[in-house]
Structures are given as C-alpha cells and as structure tokens.
Write a protein that holds these residues in place. Sequence first.
Motif, PDB file in Angstrom:
ATOM      1  N   PHE A  41     -23.760  38.610  11.809  1.00 57.01           N
ATOM      2  CA  PHE A  41     -23.167  39.890  11.405  1.00 57.01           C
ATOM      3  C   PHE A  41     -21.954  40.201  12.270  1.00 57.01           C
ATOM      4  CE2 PHE A  41     -22.946  44.557  11.816  1.00 57.01           C
ATOM      5  CZ  PHE A  41     -22.727  44.903  10.478  1.00 57.01           C
ATOM      6  N   ARG A  42     -22.087  39.964  13.586  1.00 57.63           N
ATOM      7  CA  ARG A  42     -20.954  40.189  14.491  1.00 57.63           C
ATOM      8  C   ARG A  42     -19.826  39.216  14.201  1.00 57.63           C
ATOM      9  NH1 ARG A  42     -21.201  38.945  19.473  1.00 57.63           N
ATOM     10  NH2 ARG A  42     -19.250  40.074  19.809  1.00 57.63           N
ATOM     11  N   ALA A  43     -20.174  37.978  13.850  1.00 52.41           N
ATOM     12  CA  ALA A  43     -19.146  36.984  13.560  1.00 52.41           C
ATOM     13  C   ALA A  43     -18.315  37.386  12.354  1.00 52.41           C
ATOM     14  CB  ALA A  43     -19.798  35.618  13.319  1.00 52.41           C
ATOM     15  N   PHE A  44     -18.982  37.901  11.317  1.00 52.74           N
ATOM     16  CA  PHE A  44     -18.261  38.305  10.110  1.00 52.74           C
ATOM     17  C   PHE A  44     -17.409  39.548  10.342  1.00 52.74           C
ATOM     18  CE2 PHE A  44     -21.628  35.847   7.798  1.00 52.74           C
ATOM     19  CZ  PHE A  44     -20.761  34.935   7.216  1.00 52.74           C
ATOM     20  N   CYS A  57     -15.852  39.940  13.354  1.00 50.12           N
ATOM     21  CA  CYS A  57     -14.986  39.578  14.482  1.00 50.12           C
ATOM     22  C   CYS A  57     -13.559  39.341  13.982  1.00 50.12           C
ATOM     23  CB  CYS A  57     -15.539  38.331  15.169  1.00 50.12           C
ATOM     24  SG  CYS A  57     -14.626  37.821  16.631  1.00 50.12           S
ATOM     25  N   LYS A  58     -12.638  40.206  14.368  1.00 52.02           N
ATOM     26  CA  LYS A  58     -11.262  40.112  13.872  1.00 52.02           C
ATOM     27  C   LYS A  58     -10.567  38.843  14.344  1.00 52.02           C
ATOM     28  CE  LYS A  58     -10.628  45.121  13.566  1.00 52.02           C
ATOM     29  NZ  LYS A  58      -9.862  46.306  14.059  1.00 52.02           N
ATOM     30  N   ILE A  59     -10.826  38.445  15.595  1.00 51.64           N
ATOM     31  CA  ILE A  59     -10.149  37.256  16.123  1.00 51.64           C
ATOM     32  C   ILE A  59     -10.546  36.013  15.334  1.00 51.64           C
ATOM     33  CG2 ILE A  59     -11.930  36.695  17.833  1.00 51.64           C
ATOM     34  CD1 ILE A  59      -8.135  36.421  18.346  1.00 51.64           C
ATOM     35  N   PHE A  60     -11.763  36.010  14.777  1.00 51.22           N
ATOM     36  CA  PHE A  60     -12.222  34.890  13.962  1.00 51.22           C
ATOM     37  C   PHE A  60     -11.331  34.729  12.732  1.00 51.22           C
ATOM     38  CE2 PHE A  60     -15.386  33.686  10.506  1.00 51.22           C
ATOM     39  CZ  PHE A  60     -15.231  32.326  10.706  1.00 51.22           C
ATOM     40  N   TYR A  61     -11.064  35.821  12.042  1.00 54.65           N
ATOM     41  CA  TYR A  61     -10.232  35.757  10.839  1.00 54.65           C
ATOM     42  C   TYR A  61      -8.772  35.465  11.179  1.00 54.65           C
ATOM     43  CZ  TYR A  61     -14.292  37.656   8.455  1.00 54.65           C
ATOM     44  OH  TYR A  61     -15.559  37.829   7.951  1.00 54.65           O
ATOM     45  N   ILE A  62      -8.329  35.960  12.327  1.00 50.42           N
ATOM     46  CA  ILE A  62      -6.955  35.682  12.756  1.00 50.42           C
ATOM     47  C   ILE A  62      -6.776  34.179  13.004  1.00 50.42           C
ATOM     48  CG2 ILE A  62      -5.298  35.999  14.644  1.00 50.42           C
ATOM     49  CD1 ILE A  62      -6.372  38.859  14.932  1.00 50.42           C
ATOM     50  N   GLY A 122      -8.537  22.829  20.732  1.00 44.71           N
ATOM     51  CA  GLY A 122      -9.330  23.227  21.894  1.00 44.71           C
ATOM     52  C   GLY A 122      -8.961  24.610  22.395  1.00 44.71           C
ATOM     53  N   ILE A 123      -7.676  24.947  22.326  1.00 46.88           N
ATOM     54  CA  ILE A 123      -7.227  26.277  22.755  1.00 46.88           C
ATOM     55  C   ILE A 123      -7.746  27.342  21.803  1.00 46.88           C
ATOM     56  CG2 ILE A 123      -5.192  27.732  23.077  1.00 46.88           C
ATOM     57  CD1 ILE A 123      -3.722  25.233  24.068  1.00 46.88           C
ATOM     58  N   LEU A 124      -7.695  27.070  20.496  1.00 49.73           N
ATOM     59  CA  LEU A 124      -8.237  28.020  19.521  1.00 49.73           C
ATOM     60  C   LEU A 124      -9.719  28.255  19.770  1.00 49.73           C
ATOM     61  CD1 LEU A 124      -6.589  26.957  16.114  1.00 49.73           C
ATOM     62  CD2 LEU A 124      -5.842  28.694  17.740  1.00 49.73           C
ATOM     63  N   ASN A 125     -10.459  27.186  20.001  1.00 53.09           N
ATOM     64  CA  ASN A 125     -11.895  27.313  20.275  1.00 53.09           C
ATOM     65  C   ASN A 125     -12.145  28.128  21.539  1.00 53.09           C
ATOM     66  OD1 ASN A 125     -12.450  25.776  18.031  1.00 53.09           O
ATOM     67  ND2 ASN A 125     -12.895  23.904  19.165  1.00 53.09           N
ATOM     68  N   ALA A 126     -11.331  27.906  22.563  1.00 48.80           N
ATOM     69  CA  ALA A 126     -11.501  28.631  23.825  1.00 48.80           C
ATOM     70  C   ALA A 126     -11.309  30.130  23.626  1.00 48.80           C
ATOM     71  CB  ALA A 126     -10.513  28.107  24.871  1.00 48.80           C
ATOM     72  N   VAL A 127     -10.293  30.495  22.864  1.00 47.82           N
ATOM     73  CA  VAL A 127     -10.041  31.919  22.605  1.00 47.82           C
ATOM     74  C   VAL A 127     -11.187  32.520  21.801  1.00 47.82           C
ATOM     75  CG1 VAL A 127      -8.518  33.554  21.430  1.00 47.82           C
ATOM     76  CG2 VAL A 127      -7.541  31.650  22.731  1.00 47.82           C
ATOM     77  N   LEU A 128     -11.603  31.843  20.747  1.00 50.78           N
ATOM     78  CA  LEU A 128     -12.640  32.372  19.866  1.00 50.78           C
ATOM     79  C   LEU A 128     -13.973  32.553  20.591  1.00 50.78           C
ATOM     80  CD1 LEU A 128     -13.617  33.209  17.079  1.00 50.78           C
ATOM     81  CD2 LEU A 128     -13.935  30.798  16.518  1.00 50.78           C
ATOM     82  N   VAL A 129     -14.421  31.520  21.280  1.00 50.43           N
ATOM     83  CA  VAL A 129     -15.719  31.576  21.956  1.00 50.43           C
ATOM     84  C   VAL A 129     -15.698  32.590  23.097  1.00 50.43           C
ATOM     85  CG1 VAL A 129     -17.389  30.264  23.319  1.00 50.43           C
ATOM     86  CG2 VAL A 129     -16.330  29.225  21.307  1.00 50.43           C
ATOM     87  N   SER A 130     -14.627  32.606  23.872  1.00 47.68           N
ATOM     88  CA  SER A 130     -14.545  33.521  25.015  1.00 47.68           C
ATOM     89  C   SER A 130     -14.592  34.975  24.571  1.00 47.68           C
ATOM     90  CB  SER A 130     -13.261  33.257  25.807  1.00 47.68           C
ATOM     91  OG  SER A 130     -13.237  31.953  26.327  1.00 47.68           O
ATOM     92  N   VAL A 131     -13.858  35.303  23.522  1.00 45.51           N
ATOM     93  CA  VAL A 131     -13.827  36.686  23.033  1.00 45.51           C
ATOM     94  C   VAL A 131     -15.173  37.064  22.419  1.00 45.51           C
ATOM     95  CG1 VAL A 131     -12.780  38.245  21.351  1.00 45.51           C
ATOM     96  CG2 VAL A 131     -11.344  36.692  22.686  1.00 45.51           C
ATOM     97  N   LYS A 188     -26.285  31.994  20.166  1.00 41.20           N
ATOM     98  CA  LYS A 188     -24.848  32.034  20.442  1.00 41.20           C
ATOM     99  C   LYS A 188     -24.207  30.669  20.184  1.00 41.20           C
ATOM    100  CE  LYS A 188     -24.060  36.260  21.892  1.00 41.20           C
ATOM    101  NZ  LYS A 188     -25.301  36.796  21.277  1.00 41.20           N
ATOM    102  N   LEU A 189     -24.886  29.617  20.600  1.00 36.13           N
ATOM    103  CA  LEU A 189     -24.351  28.267  20.416  1.00 36.13           C
ATOM    104  C   LEU A 189     -24.192  27.944  18.930  1.00 36.13           C
ATOM    105  CD1 LEU A 189     -23.536  25.492  21.555  1.00 36.13           C
ATOM    106  CD2 LEU A 189     -25.971  24.875  21.540  1.00 36.13           C
ATOM    107  N   ILE A 190     -25.207  28.259  18.146  1.00 33.04           N
ATOM    108  CA  ILE A 190     -25.163  27.955  16.710  1.00 33.04           C
ATOM    109  C   ILE A 190     -24.048  28.729  16.019  1.00 33.04           C
ATOM    110  CG2 ILE A 190     -26.434  28.202  14.537  1.00 33.04           C
ATOM    111  CD1 ILE A 190     -29.001  27.651  16.163  1.00 33.04           C
ATOM    112  N   VAL A 191     -23.954  30.020  16.299  1.00 25.36           N
ATOM    113  CA  VAL A 191     -22.954  30.847  15.620  1.00 25.36           C
ATOM    114  C   VAL A 191     -21.543  30.498  16.080  1.00 25.36           C
ATOM    115  CG1 VAL A 191     -22.140  33.215  15.283  1.00 25.36           C
ATOM    116  CG2 VAL A 191     -24.583  32.714  15.191  1.00 25.36           C
ATOM    117  N   CYS A 192     -21.370  30.240  17.368  1.00 24.29           N
ATOM    118  CA  CYS A 192     -20.045  29.838  17.858  1.00 24.29           C
ATOM    119  C   CYS A 192     -19.617  28.512  17.229  1.00 24.29           C
ATOM    120  CB  CYS A 192     -20.058  29.725  19.381  1.00 24.29           C
ATOM    121  SG  CYS A 192     -20.047  31.306  20.253  1.00 24.29           S
ATOM    122  N   CYS A 193     -20.560  27.576  17.113  1.00 27.44           N
ATOM    123  CA  CYS A 193     -20.251  26.291  16.486  1.00 27.44           C
ATOM    124  C   CYS A 193     -19.875  26.486  15.016  1.00 27.44           C
ATOM    125  CB  CYS A 193     -21.441  25.339  16.603  1.00 27.44           C
ATOM    126  SG  CYS A 193     -21.618  24.583  18.232  1.00 27.44           S
TER     127      CYS A 193
END
Length: 273
Positions: free
Chosen positions: A10-13, A15-20, A64-73, A101-106
């Motif tokens: 629910f939080r992932a859907f 998450c604005k940075i995810f769509y960006i 890798g940079i995109l993943n770092a931003v997404l997971v960190s936020v 967290k691992l499953i949803v971030c992946c």
Amino acid sequence: MGKLLRADLFRAFRCKIFYILLALNAVVAVFAVGNQIPWAAVDPNVNAFSVLLEGFGGGVAFLGILNAVLVSVFVGHEYGCGALRNKVMTGGGRTRIYLSKLIVCCAMCAAVYAAYHLVNFLLGSAVFGWQGVSFSEVILAFTAGLCMSLASCAILTGVSMLSKNIVVSLLVGVLGTIVVLVCVMWLLGELQGSYVQDPLDPEDAILVPCNWPAWLQTAVRWLLRLIPTGQSVLLAGGTLAAGEYGALIALSCAWLALSAVLGPLLFRRIDLK
C-alpha cells in the motif's frame, strides 16, 4: 507476514518517488532508442539489443543509483516517522518485517528496471528489430539484468534497514555505487593491459598485457562478476557468452539469499529506541 506485505505494498503504491523513477527510466529508454538511430544508418549491428544493453547502467551504473534512491527513501521514511518501531512494538516480528521490506523493495526495483525494457520492446522493436540476435540471448541478457537489479536492491535494503537513517543510506547507496564503479573501471582497464609507444615505430603503439599473477587476475574477474556494479559494466559490454549469463544470474541469486538470511539476523540486533 501477509498484513505486513499488504501494508508495505500500500505504501509502495502511494510512494511518489517510485512513480518518478518509473517514468524517468522509461524516458531514458526513449532517449536510448533515439540515440541509436543515427548509428543504425552506418552500423548494421545496431538493433534493439543494443538499446537493451544500455539499460543495464554500464559506465554510469545508472540503474544502481536509481535503486539506491528508491530503497533509501522507501525504507528511510518508515524509520523517520516511527512506523518501523511501531511494527516491532506491536509484535510484527523483526524477521517478517525485514523480509516484507526486502520483497516489496525488490518488486519496486524490478518494476523500475522493467519500465526501460518495456519501452524498448515496444519502441526499439518497431524502429530497429532484433536482427542477428537469438531469442535465447535476449532472454538470458534480460534475466541477468533483472537479477542484477534485484541483487543491488537486496544489498541496499540491508544498508537502509541497518543504518536507520535516510541520509546515511542515500550517501552509502549513491556514492558507494559511484566509488565501486570507478574501481571496477580501473580494474577492467588493468586486466585489459595498456598501450605504450612502440620503440621501433614512434607513430605506433603496442599492447602491454597485464602483469598481475594469474591467480590474482582470476580472482579479480570473479569479483567483477560478483558485485552488481561490476555485472552492469560487463552486461552493458555485450561480450558475454551464454554460460557467463548463467553465472551472473546464480551470483545475483546468492546475494538475494544472503540478504534474506543474514539481514534479519543483523536487524534483530538493531536498537530502534
């Protein structure tokens, strides 16, 4: 576990940075296709597979940079608002919390990865086609890139869950990716040897092979295949054999397994007060 997954999804859907980042990687794919159009007129080897290879990050480790931003936020926000502590206090279980967290971030990182390739499969296929590339090679490369992205996400999830700070995890993720990339490029350059001026012909150059011991060269080659940033450079080069794709996939899966086992054990020792 089911409730935790639903809450994180629910939080992932939301998450604005995810769509960006989804949109950003899709736009990058459009530019990658456009960048290859001038080359296609002079190089018959340019096709949609060339665009696919660019989607692995390569010389800038962009994925890798995109993943770092997404997971960190995503993870850091839960620490910042106290939601993670509340889940532990209400009996969520640290192992289940970490795995959720691992499953949803992946899942989110896989979606960002797929956004680029969906555009390429639609637009790149229409503009260039896949001439000269077998279907199995396309699938192997795509799968290796996906597993590489998930391995990167697994490492970054561990960093974010254990650092407890969005700024720290961002710095470690983004700057760490860049630093590792510089080291990877240097190591690859050393393994390939260097050109020096030919003493017999001042206008020519000769290749001096790497003089490192054979065991050290072998160890470095395996190290480059082990780390996701090294994999991104190798995959973007497009020179891997079918067996090497399989080795990269296996190594990436090992990172996922390690994160799923070791991450919860370390997370249990974290003080959330």
